[in-house]
Design a protein around this motif. Sequence first.
Motif, short mmCIF file in Angstrom:
data_model
loop_
_atom_site.label_atom_id
_atom_site.label_comp_id
_atom_site.label_asym_id
_atom_site.label_seq_id
_atom_site.Cartn_x
_atom_site.Cartn_y
_atom_site.Cartn_z
N UNK A 176 -4.20 -8.48 7.43
CA UNK A 176 -2.96 -8.83 8.59
C UNK A 176 -3.21 -8.58 9.89
N UNK A 177 -2.43 -9.51 10.59
CA UNK A 177 -2.89 -9.30 12.04
C UNK A 177 -2.25 -7.94 12.63
N UNK A 178 -2.38 -7.28 13.73
CA UNK A 178 -1.99 -6.39 14.28
C UNK A 178 -0.55 -6.83 14.89
N UNK A 179 0.24 -5.92 15.24
CA UNK A 179 1.48 -6.20 15.97
C UNK A 179 1.22 -6.89 17.27
N UNK A 230 0.89 -1.32 -0.02
CA UNK A 230 0.02 0.14 0.00
C UNK A 230 0.84 1.19 -0.05
N UNK A 231 2.02 1.10 0.56
CA UNK A 231 3.07 2.42 0.60
C UNK A 231 3.54 2.52 -0.86
N UNK A 232 3.82 1.51 -1.52
CA UNK A 232 4.21 1.55 -3.12
C UNK A 232 2.89 2.33 -3.84
N UNK A 233 1.44 1.92 -3.46
CA UNK A 233 0.61 2.12 -4.35
C UNK A 233 -0.04 3.70 -3.92
N UNK A 234 -0.21 3.83 -2.90
CA UNK A 234 -0.92 4.94 -2.40
C UNK A 234 0.17 5.83 -1.62
N UNK A 235 1.49 5.33 -1.20
CA UNK A 235 2.15 6.44 -0.28
C UNK A 235 1.95 6.28 1.07
N UNK A 236 0.81 5.43 1.39
CA UNK A 236 0.25 5.50 2.87
C UNK A 236 1.03 4.60 3.64
N UNK A 237 1.60 4.95 4.90
CA UNK A 237 2.20 3.99 5.72
C UNK A 237 1.64 3.86 6.99
N UNK A 238 1.01 2.97 7.62
CA UNK A 238 0.59 2.85 8.91
C UNK A 238 1.15 1.54 9.86
N UNK A 239 0.38 1.25 10.84
CA UNK A 239 1.03 0.05 11.50
C UNK A 239 0.95 -1.11 10.70
N UNK A 240 -0.05 -1.13 9.80
CA UNK A 240 -0.25 -2.32 9.08
C UNK A 240 1.14 -2.52 8.15
#
Length: 671
Positions: free
Chosen positions: A262-265, A191-201
Amino acid sequence: MSENGSGGRVQPARPGDPTRIGPYRIVGRLGAGGMGTVHAGVTSDGMRVAVKVVHPEHAQDPEFRARFRREVELSSRVTGPHLVPLLAADPDAPTPWLATAYVPGPTLNQHVSARGPLDEGSLYAFAAATAQALAAIHAAGVVHRDVKPQNVLLTPSGPRVLDFGIAHAADTTSVTRTGVMTGTPGWISPEQYRQGTAGPAGDVFAWGALVAYAATGRLPFGAGAPDVVAFRVMSGEADVDGVPAALRGVVEKALSKEPADRPSAAEAARECAVRLASEATQVGSAGSGPATAVDMVAAVWDVPAGDDPSWHLTADRKRPRKRLVGGLVLAAGVIGGLAGGVAALLPGNTGADTHTSSAAASASSSSSAGSAQPSTKTVKSGAAAKQRAASGDEATAQSWGQARAAQGAGEHDVARAVLHDEGVLAQELSDGAEFSPEAVRFHESRREVYLSYTLSSDEQGAIYAETEIARNMCLTARDVVLRLHPDLRYRRYVMVKEEPGQDPEVTWQDDFVTNAKCQVAADDGTGQDTDGNAQDWAPDEDGLGQAMIPSTDGDEIRVADHLARRLIQRSNSMSQVLGTDRVLGNAELKVGFDPGNSVMYVWSDYAPWTEGEAESWAAMAAGEACRALVTQRESAGDVWPYARYAVAQIGGNHYLMMRWGNATTRAACPA
């Protein structure tokens, strides 16, 4: 600056390094990078700390200072047993700094490179501990954004996750430069490659790749061009063969393409803890098991601690700054294997022949007889490409023979600092390069400082070694002459290579006053337009690092792909000229962009080339890169921002800028 140390190894301080930062006494260096330097410090009661200081030029950037202040705020939020705690910081200091506890041990990638994957018991502890660390980070409202093997230390008591240098708050109030993707190829989520968004996932995705790498020793999405790796991350399956069945399920879920799958951490940590508890109980005493998660990690952790030697703590005496550099003293020279050179610099030595090497003595006697000729190898020799003297009045073996030993306090400070810093470099160079600095001399009328040295290496190693030797000497001369002894009139540094039975050879020379960044590179057409006019810019490691970050711009990707295909085709058609023993592809030949400086970089990861072969390839690549930029500008017009190109050769942990220029017209491009 991502690493907290390297197994306890402390490098000596360089001239100009601080003696104190905040409440900490500085005893050496732990590492350095593009953003700043990590110093080794101690508290008044002897506790070891790592003090991270940003480079002065970044301290003048309000945006960078805001990011650093945010880094301190975020780091202070996060605590946990598998993290590296922040101890103190001053983001508003003239040169901002922060201090963390010093943690000994190799990084995960260092361990895997040296010893291979983790065994199953340690792997379960690794997976559980790192997931717990990410859970603590996310619970504080922070996203790490750079989870990778270089940012996990394997300490004697278990793994530690470190480096919040590019961490961001999950509430999106972080400060970052628009349009720049943060992270390292292969450890960036789809998702960071596609939308540039980076979160806990996204951190959890990188954690899954991290555990797979720890289990197998393989990069789960392979190596190669950044765009190729990005494609595999977004569309391909991760390589998890070899991950134990007990962990494979949670790792595969963590590597799901969609964040919601994905699971959370915290969930990943709980799943790993179940397997870890079973393993810990088996190794514990009958009828009892470890009481806490930390105890469980320690119970099964079986990773060699590596060397963690005691830090050499000198007395904390107050003395003038000038004496600090001069006080690098004879011991530093002896440690670096420089006893002969240092002995030549003792007060009272006025340049008599007692300190002259046999090769230099030969040059001196021949020049007095009128037979010495100016060196024709100043710009280019059999060992490496060299830097041309800025004034055109080139130093020669004859001028080296006329130079004398240090006289006066200022010159002795320069000589001692040069020998000390080059001695440190001699210990850091790869095993294949045997480098020894010999003596420092001064030619007052020519305003030149000379360093003689010996070097034994293969051609590729010599290119790198001499580049680093030159950069090191330039930095030291600038620091000591310009900052500590501005009364000295010297402005050029000259390197002289000595070999038994041969005359001395001037191999590098440059103006360390005007070369403010101490950039060194080949000069047989490098850094010049085809009409011979010098460029007003030069590529550097920061730009090359930016180019290695995958692009999300469609035009950049298209131009890079077309150029990479052309380079691969031409390189393989030149296989006999280049001496390549296999078909080259995207794994060896790469293209990327540095948007901040409008530079397109081309680089090769093919190490076996000799100097001559690498130069032949670089000449071809420079022409292709130049023409690609001109073609794109003709098509897109002024909206295409890139008008500069650079060609680099990368091998092991070093690089060499081979060619660069401005892409003005097709006719002006290299043939």
